[in-house]
Design an enzyme around this catalytic site. Structure first.
Site, PDB file in Angstrom:
ATOM      1  N   ASP A 151      -0.898   8.940   1.210  1.00 30.99           N
ATOM      2  CA  ASP A 151      -1.605   7.747   0.750  1.00 30.99           C
ATOM      3  C   ASP A 151      -2.281   7.952  -0.601  1.00 30.99           C
ATOM      4  O   ASP A 151      -2.169   7.098  -1.493  1.00 30.99           O
ATOM      5  CB  ASP A 151      -2.642   7.332   1.802  1.00 30.99           C
ATOM      6  CG  ASP A 151      -3.485   6.152   1.355  1.00 30.99           C
ATOM      7  OD1 ASP A 151      -3.103   5.013   1.633  1.00 30.99           O
ATOM      8  OD2 ASP A 151      -4.538   6.387   0.712  1.00 30.99           O
TER       9      ASP A 151
ATOM     10  N   SER B 176      -2.877   2.345   1.435  1.00 32.04           N
ATOM     11  CA  SER B 176      -1.414   2.286   1.453  1.00 32.04           C
ATOM     12  C   SER B 176      -0.866   2.536   2.854  1.00 32.04           C
ATOM     13  O   SER B 176       0.099   1.894   3.283  1.00 32.04           O
ATOM     14  CB  SER B 176      -0.829   3.305   0.471  1.00 32.04           C
ATOM     15  OG  SER B 176      -1.258   3.044  -0.841  1.00 32.04           O
ATOM     16  N   ASP B 177      -1.468   3.473   3.564  1.00 29.65           N
ATOM     17  CA  ASP B 177      -1.052   3.741   4.944  1.00 29.65           C
ATOM     18  C   ASP B 177      -1.272   2.521   5.831  1.00 29.65           C
ATOM     19  O   ASP B 177      -0.389   2.114   6.596  1.00 29.65           O
ATOM     20  CB  ASP B 177      -1.849   4.916   5.512  1.00 29.65           C
ATOM     21  CG  ASP B 177      -1.206   6.259   5.212  1.00 29.65           C
ATOM     22  OD1 ASP B 177       0.023   6.319   5.096  1.00 29.65           O
ATOM     23  OD2 ASP B 177      -1.945   7.252   5.097  1.00 29.65           O
ATOM     24  N   ILE B 178      -2.455   1.954   5.764  1.00 31.28           N
ATOM     25  CA  ILE B 178      -2.796   0.851   6.665  1.00 31.28           C
ATOM     26  C   ILE B 178      -1.958  -0.386   6.359  1.00 31.28           C
ATOM     27  O   ILE B 178      -1.437  -1.054   7.270  1.00 31.28           O
ATOM     28  CB  ILE B 178      -4.301   0.542   6.583  1.00 31.28           C
ATOM     29  CG1 ILE B 178      -5.088   1.699   7.231  1.00 31.28           C
ATOM     30  CG2 ILE B 178      -4.634  -0.779   7.263  1.00 31.28           C
ATOM     31  CD1 ILE B 178      -6.582   1.602   7.071  1.00 31.28           C
TER      32      ILE B 178
ATOM     33  N   GLY C 261       1.459   0.076   7.642  1.00 30.48           N
ATOM     34  CA  GLY C 261       1.476  -0.168   9.083  1.00 30.48           C
ATOM     35  C   GLY C 261       1.519  -1.647   9.406  1.00 30.48           C
ATOM     36  O   GLY C 261       2.235  -2.082  10.327  1.00 30.48           O
TER      37      GLY C 261
END
Length: 405
Positions: A146, A178-180, A183
């Site tokens: 991220d 970026s990760d969230i 998802g």
């Protein structure tokens, strides 16, 4: 029943982007089986402190990070590096609607757990791969994190104070943005694929990349550049396209004004005792205020220094202009609106009866979110899940070899 009741998700992912997607699907009612490594489990199990305290107040070594993204799932510990473990995962995939994985591009092919292999066994399977850079392109085989993606994808170039201000320079967000968001986009894609399967009877492959998502979520800043050819800079707590839309300092602490249009600007100025500002042609329209951003900001900043934040917030709120204080997390969780919306949820854990987790923001009238399972302990549901597909003798043999736990 949850909206996704009856769907089964095999979650082979670790850390955040994939598990975040799996948690949303689990909240919506899908059965999500989280496959973890024996002994170690998901990497985030060790990402502490802080650790969850047990009922006696002792550290459990169940990391808060892990618990933030794995509620409502069932944990099964399988060593997928072994042929026997791979066969168990293939058997689970045969009975699943969705597979989520975030291994490096091509990594699962050597285990026979890639889409090409599993889709031949289960043509209805929806298989979502989440990587840093996607399945194609010159960086496809590189790991993606991220922090790196926030930098490469331009987000950090528009986040933080200007270089000439104290503390100026590029900043990452305080959460793994970026990760969230990857998802979230992955959840949308999976649900769209499930709807399409109702029509075609076929599953499909979903290729999600953190960098793609980061570029997509540049939103207005990205289009500002494409429209003007001018590379956006950092505005700190101000807005690139709206003025005033930023943090101001009262005599005691900071507060936020989010003035979204010219009518609200007139109402704001009347409420704070500066009714002459909107008459000034330099400040009448938002485009004028952007042009004279520094001047209007200095005028308002000097004015706000004479009262407390609570006084300003009360006056501006009464004029129906968006305004608010800046809460720390303790204050945010105690905010009456947050309490009323039940954004903190009790989920009894085997080691902590009064465990609280952050709830889902999804509110549905007929198929509400259910909180069935606290974030599971490693291998907590191995016997429950694998007894569906294995005999007791086979399960015991795999346990004795350390292939499942």
């Amino acid at each position: 029943m949850g909206a996704l009741e009856g769907f089964r998700v095999l979650d082979l992912s670790r850390v955040l982007a994939g598990p975040w997607c799996g948690q949303i699907l689990a909240d919506l009612g899908a059965e999500v089986i989280k496959v973890e490594r024996p002994k170690r489990g998901d990497d985030t199990r060790s990402w502490g402190p802080p650790w969850m305290k047990d009922d006696e107040g002792r550290d459990t070594h169940e990391a808060a990070y892990y618990q933030s993204t794995n509620r409502n799932k069932l944990s099964v510990a399988i060593d997928i590096a072994t042929p026997e473990g791979q066969e168990v995962v293939r058997a689970l995939a045969l009975e699943s609607d969705v597979v989520i994985e975030n291994y490096k591009t091509g990594s699962l092919k050597k285990y026979g757990l890639d889409y090409e292999t599993l889709s031949k066994l289960n043509p209805k399977l929806i298989y979502c791969s989440i990587t840093g850079f996607g399945q194609t392109g010159p960086r496809a085989e590189e790991p993606g994190y991220d922090f790196i993606i926030q930098g490469m994808g331009g987000l950090m170039s528009v986040t933080g104070e200007k270089d000439d201000l104290p503390g100026g320079g590029p900043q990452k967000l305080g959460i793994a943005f970026s990760d969230i968001t990857t998802g979230l986009y992955s959840t949308i894609a999976i649900q769209a694929a499930l709807l399409n399967r109702n029509i075609t009877g076929l599953g499909q492959y979903i290729d999600m990349a953190l960098l793609d998502v980061q570029i997509a979520t540049l939103a207005n800043q990205g289009m500002n550049y494409l429209a003007s050819g001018k590379v956006p800079g950092r505005y700190g707590n101000a807005h690139a396209n709206i003025v005033p839309y930023q943090v101001f300092k009262a005599c005691d602490r900071d507060f936020i004004i989010a003035c979204g249009n010219d009518t609200q600007f007139i109402q704001l100025c009347q409420a704070i005792g500066l009714p002459e500002l909107p008459i000034n042609p330099k400040f009448t329209r938002n485009a004028d205020r952007i042009k004279h951003r520094e001047e209007i900001t200095q005028l308002l900043s000097a004015h706000f220094a004479h009262k407390t934040a609570d006084e300003w917030v009360a006056m501006i709120h009464a004029a129906k202009v968006p305004v608010g204080v800046i809460n720390n997390l303790e204050q945010a969780f105690e905010e009456p609106q947050v309490v009323e919306r039940k954004m903190l949820v009790d989920m009894p854990h085997p080691q902590r009866k009064d465990l609280k987790v952050i709830g889902s923001p999804i509110k549905m009238s007929r198929t509400p979110i259910e909180y069935k399972h606290a974030p599971p302990m490693l291998g907590q549901h191995t016997d429950e899940i694998l007894s569906r597909i294995l005999t007791k003798q086979t399960l015991d043999e795999l346990k004795s070899k350390g292939i499942v736990e």
